[in-house]
Motif scaffolding. Structure first.
Motif, PDB file in Angstrom:
ATOM      1  N   ALA A 194       0.845  -1.194   0.000  1.00  0.00           N
ATOM      2  CA  ALA A 194       0.000   0.000   0.000  1.00  0.00           C
ATOM      3  C   ALA A 194       0.882   1.246   0.000  1.00  0.00           C
ATOM      4  O   ALA A 194       1.994   1.247   0.523  1.00  0.00           O
ATOM      5  CB  ALA A 194      -0.922  -0.001   1.214  1.00  0.00           C
ATOM      6  N   SER A 195       0.389   2.319  -0.591  1.00  0.00           N
ATOM      7  CA  SER A 195       1.178   3.541  -0.707  1.00  0.00           C
ATOM      8  C   SER A 195       1.071   4.392   0.548  1.00  0.00           C
ATOM      9  O   SER A 195       0.154   4.230   1.360  1.00  0.00           O
ATOM     10  CB  SER A 195       0.704   4.356  -1.909  1.00  0.00           C
ATOM     11  OG  SER A 195      -0.598   4.890  -1.678  1.00  0.00           O
ATOM     12  N   LEU A 196       2.017   5.318   0.674  1.00  0.00           N
ATOM     13  CA  LEU A 196       1.996   6.259   1.795  1.00  0.00           C
ATOM     14  C   LEU A 196       0.706   7.074   1.771  1.00  0.00           C
ATOM     15  O   LEU A 196       0.119   7.349   2.821  1.00  0.00           O
ATOM     16  CB  LEU A 196       3.215   7.185   1.719  1.00  0.00           C
ATOM     17  CG  LEU A 196       3.294   8.296   2.772  1.00  0.00           C
ATOM     18  CD1 LEU A 196       3.378   7.712   4.177  1.00  0.00           C
ATOM     19  CD2 LEU A 196       4.483   9.209   2.499  1.00  0.00           C
ATOM     20  N   LEU A 197       0.254   7.458   0.582  1.00  0.00           N
ATOM     21  CA  LEU A 197      -0.977   8.244   0.474  1.00  0.00           C
ATOM     22  C   LEU A 197      -2.183   7.436   0.949  1.00  0.00           C
ATOM     23  O   LEU A 197      -3.082   7.984   1.599  1.00  0.00           O
ATOM     24  CB  LEU A 197      -1.184   8.722  -0.963  1.00  0.00           C
ATOM     25  CG  LEU A 197      -2.372   9.674  -1.186  1.00  0.00           C
ATOM     26  CD1 LEU A 197      -2.264  10.892  -0.271  1.00  0.00           C
ATOM     27  CD2 LEU A 197      -2.449  10.105  -2.641  1.00  0.00           C
ATOM     28  N   GLU A 198      -2.203   6.136   0.643  1.00  0.00           N
ATOM     29  CA  GLU A 198      -3.286   5.288   1.145  1.00  0.00           C
ATOM     30  C   GLU A 198      -3.291   5.268   2.668  1.00  0.00           C
ATOM     31  O   GLU A 198      -4.350   5.324   3.306  1.00  0.00           O
ATOM     32  CB  GLU A 198      -3.133   3.869   0.606  1.00  0.00           C
ATOM     33  CG  GLU A 198      -3.448   3.694  -0.855  1.00  0.00           C
ATOM     34  CD  GLU A 198      -3.254   2.251  -1.303  1.00  0.00           C
ATOM     35  OE1 GLU A 198      -4.164   1.426  -1.062  1.00  0.00           O
ATOM     36  OE2 GLU A 198      -2.188   1.953  -1.870  1.00  0.00           O
ATOM     37  N   ALA A 199      -2.104   5.176   3.254  1.00  0.00           N
ATOM     38  CA  ALA A 199      -1.995   5.172   4.715  1.00  0.00           C
ATOM     39  C   ALA A 199      -2.498   6.479   5.298  1.00  0.00           C
ATOM     40  O   ALA A 199      -3.233   6.500   6.296  1.00  0.00           O
ATOM     41  CB  ALA A 199      -0.546   4.931   5.125  1.00  0.00           C
ATOM     42  N   ILE A 200      -2.111   7.590   4.683  1.00  0.00           N
ATOM     43  CA  ILE A 200      -2.550   8.902   5.170  1.00  0.00           C
ATOM     44  C   ILE A 200      -4.057   9.045   5.023  1.00  0.00           C
ATOM     45  O   ILE A 200      -4.728   9.625   5.894  1.00  0.00           O
ATOM     46  CB  ILE A 200      -1.798  10.013   4.419  1.00  0.00           C
ATOM     47  CG1 ILE A 200      -0.310   9.982   4.801  1.00  0.00           C
ATOM     48  CG2 ILE A 200      -2.397  11.383   4.726  1.00  0.00           C
ATOM     49  CD1 ILE A 200       0.546  10.974   4.034  1.00  0.00           C
ATOM     50  N   ASP A 201      -4.620   8.501   3.944  1.00  0.00           N
ATOM     51  CA  ASP A 201      -6.066   8.571   3.742  1.00  0.00           C
ATOM     52  C   ASP A 201      -6.823   7.876   4.873  1.00  0.00           C
ATOM     53  O   ASP A 201      -7.790   8.425   5.413  1.00  0.00           O
ATOM     54  CB  ASP A 201      -6.445   7.927   2.402  1.00  0.00           C
ATOM     55  CG  ASP A 201      -6.254   8.873   1.216  1.00  0.00           C
ATOM     56  OD1 ASP A 201      -6.204  10.098   1.448  1.00  0.00           O
ATOM     57  OD2 ASP A 201      -6.151   8.389   0.079  1.00  0.00           O
ATOM     58  N   VAL A 202      -6.401   6.659   5.244  1.00  0.00           N
ATOM     59  CA  VAL A 202      -7.140   5.937   6.279  1.00  0.00           C
ATOM     60  C   VAL A 202      -6.883   6.553   7.655  1.00  0.00           C
ATOM     61  O   VAL A 202      -7.777   6.558   8.516  1.00  0.00           O
ATOM     62  CB  VAL A 202      -6.783   4.432   6.281  1.00  0.00           C
ATOM     63  CG1 VAL A 202      -7.186   3.791   4.972  1.00  0.00           C
ATOM     64  CG2 VAL A 202      -5.321   4.191   6.558  1.00  0.00           C
ATOM     65  N   MET A 203      -5.686   7.104   7.869  1.00  0.00           N
ATOM     66  CA  MET A 203      -5.432   7.786   9.133  1.00  0.00           C
ATOM     67  C   MET A 203      -6.252   9.063   9.232  1.00  0.00           C
ATOM     68  O   MET A 203      -6.654   9.476  10.326  1.00  0.00           O
ATOM     69  CB  MET A 203      -3.944   8.087   9.284  1.00  0.00           C
ATOM     70  CG  MET A 203      -3.112   6.869   9.620  1.00  0.00           C
ATOM     71  SD  MET A 203      -1.363   7.258   9.884  1.00  0.00           S
ATOM     72  CE  MET A 203      -0.789   5.674  10.556  1.00  0.00           C
ATOM     73  N   HIS A 204      -6.502   9.686   8.099  1.00  0.00           N
ATOM     74  CA  HIS A 204      -7.361  10.872   8.085  1.00  0.00           C
ATOM     75  C   HIS A 204      -8.777  10.521   8.517  1.00  0.00           C
ATOM     76  O   HIS A 204      -9.503  11.358   9.062  1.00  0.00           O
ATOM     77  CB  HIS A 204      -7.366  11.491   6.686  1.00  0.00           C
ATOM     78  CG  HIS A 204      -8.220  12.709   6.557  1.00  0.00           C
ATOM     79  ND1 HIS A 204      -9.467  12.685   5.971  1.00  0.00           N
ATOM     80  CD2 HIS A 204      -8.023  13.981   6.973  1.00  0.00           C
ATOM     81  CE1 HIS A 204      -9.994  13.901   6.010  1.00  0.00           C
ATOM     82  NE2 HIS A 204      -9.147  14.700   6.615  1.00  0.00           N
ATOM     83  N   GLU A 205      -9.176   9.260   8.303  1.00  0.00           N
ATOM     84  CA  GLU A 205     -10.507   8.802   8.702  1.00  0.00           C
ATOM     85  C   GLU A 205     -10.588   8.507  10.204  1.00  0.00           C
ATOM     86  O   GLU A 205     -11.666   8.236  10.716  1.00  0.00           O
ATOM     87  CB  GLU A 205     -10.869   7.532   7.919  1.00  0.00           C
ATOM     88  CG  GLU A 205     -10.965   7.733   6.417  1.00  0.00           C
ATOM     89  CD  GLU A 205     -11.115   6.417   5.676  1.00  0.00           C
ATOM     90  OE1 GLU A 205     -11.260   5.365   6.359  1.00  0.00           O
ATOM     91  OE2 GLU A 205     -11.076   6.418   4.442  1.00  0.00           O
ATOM     92  N   GLY A 206      -9.448   8.518  10.886  1.00  0.00           N
ATOM     93  CA  GLY A 206      -9.437   8.263  12.322  1.00  0.00           C
ATOM     94  C   GLY A 206      -8.646   7.045  12.744  1.00  0.00           C
ATOM     95  O   GLY A 206      -8.527   6.767  13.941  1.00  0.00           O
TER      96      GLY A 206
END
Length: 398
Positions: free
Chosen positions: A123-135
Motif C-alpha cells: 500500500a502507498s503512503l498516500l493510502e496510509a494517510i487517507d485511512v489515518m485521516h478517517e481516524g
C-alpha cells in the motif's frame, strides 16, 4: 513530481526495523493484558480475534482431506490507561478480583475496531494517510522476519504470518525527512492552516476530583490528545497526560480515587509522588476502607497480579519505595516513559506548522497545546489535524 513520488512510497519502506507486533487474544482477560503490558516495551498491545474452521479439500485421485483454516484479525489495542480507567470504576474498586478476571473486551471501546486497520505492505503512503485521516491510529502490516525469531505472541494464521504496526508518529517522522517537498506550507503559522482544534478540548480545574477525569481520559485516547488543567480564568496550568499515565501501573488507582486532578499531576510526575501526597492517599484509602468496607485494592494472588488490598495499602506502605512510590516497572525509574516531567508542551497561534510538528515528535506526544501570551488555553493541535494539511498538499500535487 517529488510529491507524487513521495505519496507513492510503499509502506514496506516505513516498516524497516519495526519489531513484530505483540498480541493478545480476545479470549484473554484483563489480568492477561496487564501482565503483557508489563513484559513489553511498547505502549500498546494488540487484541486479535481468530476464527478457526475446517474446510474439506477434494483433490483428484486423493482421498478428501480436512484442513484447518485460520482467519485472524486485529480488532483493537489496549494500554495501561485503559486498565487504570477500568479498575477505577466504582464497581471494580469494590470487587477488583472479579475485574481482573473480566474478558479483555471490557477494555475495548465501542469504536476500537476503527482505530486499527489492516493494510498490505505494498500500500502507498498516500493510502496510509487517507485511512489515518478517517481516524485510524494504527496500521497493521504483515512483515517478513526469520522463522526462528517468531514466538507464540507474534504469529498469526497457520502460515506463520507476523505483523508490525505503523502509527501516525511513524508517518510524521517519515514525512519530516522530506519536509522540503511541502514547502512553503510547513513554514506557515498554524492559525492560517486550520489545524487548531477548539472543539475537542478536554479540561478540568485543579481542585476537581481526579476520578472525574476517567471519561475524559477515554476520549483523549480516542483523539490522541490530553486533559488540560486550568484555573477559573482559563489559564493553562498543566495536564494529565495519557503518556504519563501509561508509564505508571495499577498502583496509581488509589491516587485517582482519592486525590484532586491537580494533586494527581504531582503524584504521577517522573520525580515520584511527594511524601505528603503519599500520606494523604494512605489516609483517604483507610477512610474508604472503613466507610465502604473495600477489602481489596486491586486483586489477589488468584489473578496473578500479586497486588495487595485496600486495607493493606493503608497499613503496609511504610517504606513508600515500592507500591506507593510511583516507580515505573518499565524504565526502572519513576513514571515517565520518555523521561520528562509533567510540564505540558505548548505553542502559540503564530508558531509554524513544522515547529509544532518537531515539538510533538521530540517529546513523543501526538499533540501540542495552544496558549496565548498570558497563558490562556485556546486550543490544541494534534497529529490528526496536521495530517490533513499534508494529505491535501499531496493530493493537490498528484
Amino acid at each position: 513530481m517529488a510529491a507524487a513520488r513521495l505519496s507513492g512510497h510503499e509502506l514496506s519502506d516505513l516498516c524497516l526495523g519495526k519489531p513484530p507486533l505483540r498480541s493478545l487474544s480476545v479470549r484473554d482477560t484483563v489480568a492477561d493484558a496487564l501482565a503483557a503490558l508489563k513484559r513489553i516495551d511498547d505502549t500498546y498491545v494488540s487484541v486479535w480475534n481468530c476464527n478457526h474452521s475446517f474446510i474439506r479439500k477434494q483433490q483428484p485421485q486423493i482421498k478428501s482431506q480436512e484442513q484447518l483454516q485460520c482467519c485472524c484479525t486485529c480488532i483493537g489495542k489496549v494500554c495501561m490507561v485503559d486498565i487504570i480507567c477500568f479498575l477505577s470504576k466504582p464497581q471494580n474498586l469494590s470487587s477488583p478480583s472479579a475485574a481482573f478476571l473480566s474478558p479483555i473486551s471490557a477494555l475495548l471501546h465501542d469504536n476500537s475496531a476503527v482505530l486499527v486497520r489492516h493494510l498490505p505492505p505494498t500500500a502507498s503512503l498516500l493510502e496510509a494517510i487517507d485511512v489515518m485521516h478517517e481516524g485510524v491510529q494504527n496500521l497493521v502490516i504483515p512483515i517478513q522476519i526469520q522463522f526462528e525469531s517468531l514466538n507464540s505472541n507474534n504469529v498469526h494464521h497457520n502460515d506463520n504470518t507476523t505483523y508490525c504496526w505503523l502509527t501516525q508518529e511513524d508517518v510524521f517522522r517519515y514525512l519530516l525527512n522530506s519536509i522540503g517537498v511541502f514547502s512553503p506550507t510547513p513554514g506557515n503559522p498554524i492559525n492560517t492552516l486550520g489545524v487548531i482544534d477548539t472543539q475537542n478540548l478536554f479540561a478540568v480545574c485543579y481542585d476537581d476530583p481526579a476520578s472525574s477525569i476517567l471519561d475524559l481520559l477515554a476520549l483523549s485516547l480516542l483523539y490522541q490528545s490530553s486533559i488540560a488543567i486550568v484555573d477559573p480564568n482559563g489559564k493553562f496550568g498543566g495536564e494529565i497526560s495519557p503518556v504519563m499515565l501509561n508509564s505508571c501501573d495499577e498502583s496509581v488507582v488509589p491516587a485517582i480515587a482519592t486525590l484532586s486532578a491537580g494533586d494527581l499531576t504531582a503524584y504521577i510526575d517522573c520525580g515520584g509522588p511527594p511524601e505528603d501526597l503519599v500520606q494523604l492517599v494512605k489516609e483517604r484509602v483507610k477512610e474508604k476502607v472503613e466507610e465502604q468496607n473495600l477489602l481489596e485494592l486491586l486483586g489477589d494472588e488468584t489473578t496473578g497480579t500479586g497486588l495487595t488490598s485496600w486495607s493493606s495499602f493503608s497499613s503496609s506502605c511504610s517504606s513508600d519505595e515500592e507500591f506507593c512510590s510511583g516507580k515505573n516497572w518499565k524504565l526502572g525509574g519513576y513514571s515517565a516513559r520518555v523521561g520528562r516531567r509533567s510540564e505540558a508542551i505548548v505553542c502559540y497561534r503564530w508558531s509554524s506548522l513544522v515547529a509544532v510538528m518537531i515539538q510533538a515528535l521530540a517529546h513523543r506526544v501526538s499533540y501540542v497545546w495552544v496558549v496565548e501570551e498570558d497563558g490562556t488555553l485556546t486550543g490544541i493541535v494534534t497529529f490528526q489535524g496536521m495530517l490533513k494539511v499534508f494529505r491535501d498538499h499531496l493530493k493537490s500535487m498528484c
